[in-house]
Write an enzyme that holds these catalytic residues in place. Sequence first.
Site, PDB file in Angstrom:
ATOM      1  N   LYS A   1      -5.545  26.356  22.702  1.00  0.00           N
ATOM      2  CA  LYS A   1      -5.872  25.510  21.553  1.00  0.00           C
ATOM      3  C   LYS A   1      -7.375  25.623  21.308  1.00  0.00           C
ATOM      4  CE  LYS A   1      -5.168  20.883  19.678  1.00  0.00           C
ATOM      5  NZ  LYS A   1      -6.553  20.686  19.209  1.00  0.00           N
TER       6      LYS A   1
ATOM      7  N   GLU B   1      -7.912  29.531  12.933  1.00  0.00           N
ATOM      8  CA  GLU B   1      -8.996  28.659  13.369  1.00  0.00           C
ATOM      9  C   GLU B   1     -10.301  29.432  13.303  1.00  0.00           C
ATOM     10  OE1 GLU B   1      -9.277  24.575  14.858  1.00  0.00           O
ATOM     11  OE2 GLU B   1      -7.622  25.779  14.097  1.00  0.00           O
TER      12      GLU B   1
ATOM     13  N   CYS C   1     -41.721   8.428  48.491  1.00  0.00           N
ATOM     14  CA  CYS C   1     -42.838   8.196  49.416  1.00  0.00           C
ATOM     15  C   CYS C   1     -44.188   8.046  48.726  1.00  0.00           C
ATOM     16  CB  CYS C   1     -42.918   9.324  50.446  1.00  0.00           C
ATOM     17  SG  CYS C   1     -43.334  10.933  49.754  1.00  0.00           S
TER      18      CYS C   1
ATOM     19  N   CYS D   1     -42.054  17.530  46.337  1.00  0.00           N
ATOM     20  CA  CYS D   1     -42.830  16.614  47.166  1.00  0.00           C
ATOM     21  C   CYS D   1     -43.277  17.376  48.409  1.00  0.00           C
ATOM     22  CB  CYS D   1     -41.986  15.405  47.561  1.00  0.00           C
ATOM     23  SG  CYS D   1     -42.792  14.343  48.784  1.00  0.00           S
TER      24      CYS D   1
END
Length: 712
Positions: free
Chosen positions: A131, A192, A429, A445
């Site tokens: 579809k 379609e 932190c 970090c």
Amino acid sequence: MSTQYDSDSSPAASNSGSADPALAELAQQWQSLADQVRHHREVYYYGNPEISDAEFDALLTRLQEFENSHPEAVTGPSPTTEVAPSPPESSPFRNVDHQEPMLSLDNVFDTEQLSSWLDRTPAKTYLTELKIDGASINLLYRNGVLELALTRGDGTTGEDITHNARTLSDIPARLQPSEDFPVPEIVEIRGEVFIRVEDFAKMNAQRQAEGQKMFANPRNAAAGAMRQKDPAETARRPLRLICHGIGAREGFTPASQHAAYEALAAWGLPVSPYTKQVHSAKEVLEQVAYWADHRHDADHEMDGLVIKVDDTESQQRLGTTSRAPRWAIAYKYPPEEARTRLHDIRLGIGRTGRATPYAVMEPKYVAGSTVTMATLHNPSEAHRKGVRLGDEIMIRKAGEVIPEVLGPVEDARNGAEREFLFSSLCPECGTPLAPARGDDADWRCPNTRYCPGQLHTRLTYIAGRGAFDIDALGEKAAYDLIHSGVLPDETGLFSLTEEDLRRTDAYTTKSGALNKQGETLLTTLAAAKEVDLWRVIVALSIRHVGPTAAKALANHYGSIPDVAAADVETMSTVDGVGPIIAESVRDWFAVSWHQEIVDAWAAAGVRMEQDVTEQPSADAAGSIQADLLAGLSIVVTGTLEDFDRSSAKEAIESRGGKATGSVSKKTDYLVAGAKAGSKLTKAEELGIPVLDEAGFHKLLSEGPGKGDAEED
């Protein structure tokens, strides 16, 4: 624009103020639901949906169930019996009647509903087809020449979009003559219009580069393109066509749906390559299951599988309702995209320190589960997508893949949305974030050892099945160990005592005694000290080192100290390692506190050695290359003796290959273990080389051309 029906003129409405207030209340509820369905159906057909397909389906189902329970409340024509909205009077396009009604399809949403339909609609042969999520079109050919192209409209009348349709290369101006299928005098061809996934990505990238608004999805872009006033604008979009049916015809009566598709192809019209004839309800259900796992194998978006009775006589006998044929049904899969509202953007810190922004959203059901968070990948990507706090956003979740934010629904903005500014500090932190390299899109970090966020993900990784497999050390317990101060880093993991665990909430009763989970943790920690050496190597969290590389290192060197002492050049020659992993191992052991982890675990009794089972050879130098499988797409299916899913994937990717989960024409090899199933069948149909486990080992060690399955 939405069509409204005058409820005041209905019998139920005229009596609403007198005899039966309960009926009047029900009638008002019905009218509200009916108006909502009509409104959302209308804006959908014109390429501006306000809710997702799944939400619309649920709304329509709610209306149908309401009408079944309260038929007396239905006060006028119902949208449950209508195909689509009528073309608006204000439309710039001419309204034209179809030669034969262009109906819709009824839907089912689970295999129980589908099985019920199959029981009611027995057939010798069914046709299954994807579809397509696009825009419907009806092409009228007279004596082989294109005369009209219409939208579906309300199923009876559509809008004349012929000028736009002529810009599509897939729509021939004249049908090709065929000896097997003579061109009929008149024929309506239904299809379609869509945009392929690959083309949509390129189009949106170009629009962004040109400063134009990007499209939310291929379906909206296709529907909007077909209703452009200027055909030149339609021509600028990469539109394609798939034909899936025939309406009115004169001089042509196909014996089956499959024969009709053969005729369409003979006339030069595109038909779907994904259509299949099946001969039982069992095979239909197998196709439903297959495409549930292979939705992304198609080159276009699809949201379901259409099942049709193949025989034309049976179709005519079954007939139609006012809106759909009884001989066809659409099985709708759970949506992979959904629309929701963005409440917040936060940063998550991963095992290697990577800061990943993620969206916090209104809960939304998508791809089989309810999600409340979705990734934005990195700050640069978040800025590129242009999302703002308070935005309505589109999200996608495919199967088990982490949900991601696609972008904002810009048309839904009301001015209350706010820009989001990323903090330059680690949320866990407080350490300043920075790229690891100058060209790195990711922020990281640098507080690798003590950042609680990084430690938390490392602990859960260490406890995972691919490493020490420690019971009773899940995410919540790991968080408690860290934030109670019991484990400032992973160094002390194997030295934990009952006294330590009594300082936590996760491992104690309300009275402060050690609970069952705490007892289990101490027991499994003791057992984990004797695991295979490769699991210890995995648990060290060395970048690029997963089970496959860890096994290679353990078998070759036999101990952690020997791995740490090896030079990069020698390690690069180890089968299953290569230079990238070797450099990563060297870099990890060069960090002093990493060695502290090894020393502490060894002192606590973790086994750090094993017998060497493989010796280096002079011929090994250069035998494993990081690009050995470069450019190859490999699918592994079934059960293998020496690999689980993650280790097979790592073995492929560490050699430069791509490990994919589904078979397509782009697949180079299928590795088939026991119980390989449908993937093996498809690979054989496509002529893709199939390897057994021995062939897979050869492919990993020698590259393509050496590990191929032998031909008879």
